[in-house]
Design a protein around this motif. Structure first.
Motif, PDB file in Angstrom:
ATOM      1  N   THR A 187      -7.748   6.652  -6.655  1.00 51.72           N
ATOM      2  CA  THR A 187      -7.954   6.922  -5.064  1.00 51.72           C
ATOM      3  C   THR A 187      -6.870   5.782  -4.361  1.00 51.72           C
ATOM      4  O   THR A 187      -7.097   6.195  -2.839  1.00 51.72           O
ATOM      5  N   THR A 188      -7.697   4.057  -5.233  1.00 52.02           N
ATOM      6  CA  THR A 188      -6.960   3.466  -4.102  1.00 52.02           C
ATOM      7  C   THR A 188      -5.691   2.676  -5.428  1.00 52.02           C
ATOM      8  O   THR A 188      -5.862   3.050  -6.274  1.00 52.02           O
TER       9      THR A 188
ATOM     10  N   GLU B 259       0.833  -1.171   0.167  1.00 48.20           N
ATOM     11  CA  GLU B 259       0.174   0.236   0.034  1.00 48.20           C
ATOM     12  C   GLU B 259       0.429   1.108   0.119  1.00 48.20           C
ATOM     13  O   GLU B 259       0.814   2.496  -0.307  1.00 48.20           O
TER      14      GLU B 259
END
Length: 195
Positions: free
Chosen positions: A149-150, A133
């Motif tokens: 966004t992700t 991440e």
């Protein structure tokens, strides 16, 4: 002037290093699984509660501060030249976390624990998920993928593959008893993926 750690922070780092050194000695002598937190605390001259003030778990003694390490890898990755390929950039970022303060024997002990202790391997995999991440946004940009966004699954997969190459290199280095060059092993693993 660079930020200088306070006396309290330097004392905390010194205490943490001393506890870790004591734990590593016990791990080397008795094995990771056979060594308890109480034994580490007793040998270090601290209470069990004090141990948990410095480390969240016995596994954290081996893995270090995974959050801080992840942030330092992310910062190193983002500091790489914009035109550098994703593979070259992530390789250079990984090199910034080499344990220069540990002897080869200490590094081999850590690698043995990683290799043999299931609880450390499980915690290590958790670290990889967090690092994916953290590192995916910069890799996504370097791969020329549009911002999202992700993290894009392709960027996450790239980071997962790079971490797998890193782990394979360290594991092979450990199995060679430190004779092989871990950087070359990493490069060979990456070349196989890219081939």
């Amino acid at each position: 002037m660079a930020d200088t750690p306070s006396l309290r922070e330097r004392a905390r780092r010194a205490a943490r290093a001393e506890i870790a050194a004591t734990a590593m000695r016990l791990f080397a002598e008795n094995g990771f699984d056979a060594t308890t937190v109480d034994q580490i605390a007793g040998a270090a001259g601290i209470s069990r509660r004090s141990f948990f003030h410095y480390f969240g778990s016995k596994e954290d003694v081996v893995l270090g501060d995974t959050e801080a390490l992840g942030e330092s890898v992310r910062a190193a990755l983002e500091a790489r030249p914009d035109d550098e390929s994703a593979w070259a950039a992530i390789r250079a970022a990984f090199l910034t976390i080499r344990p220069v303060d540990k002897t080869q024997e200490e590094q081999l002990t850590l690698a043995r624990i990683h290799h043999e202790a299931p609880s450390v391997r499980a915690r290590h995999l958790e670290k990889h998920l967090r690092w994916q991440e953290l590192l995916a946004p910069d890799i996504q940009r370097r791969l020329g993928l549009p911002p999202t966004t992700t993290p894009d699954p392709r960027a996450l997969a790239f980071v997962a593959a790079a971490l797998a190459c890193f782990d394979a290199a360290v594991d092979a280095w450990y199995r060679s008893d430190g004779a092989e060059d871990p950087e070359q092993l990493f490069d060979e693993a990456v070349a196989t993926l890219r081939g």
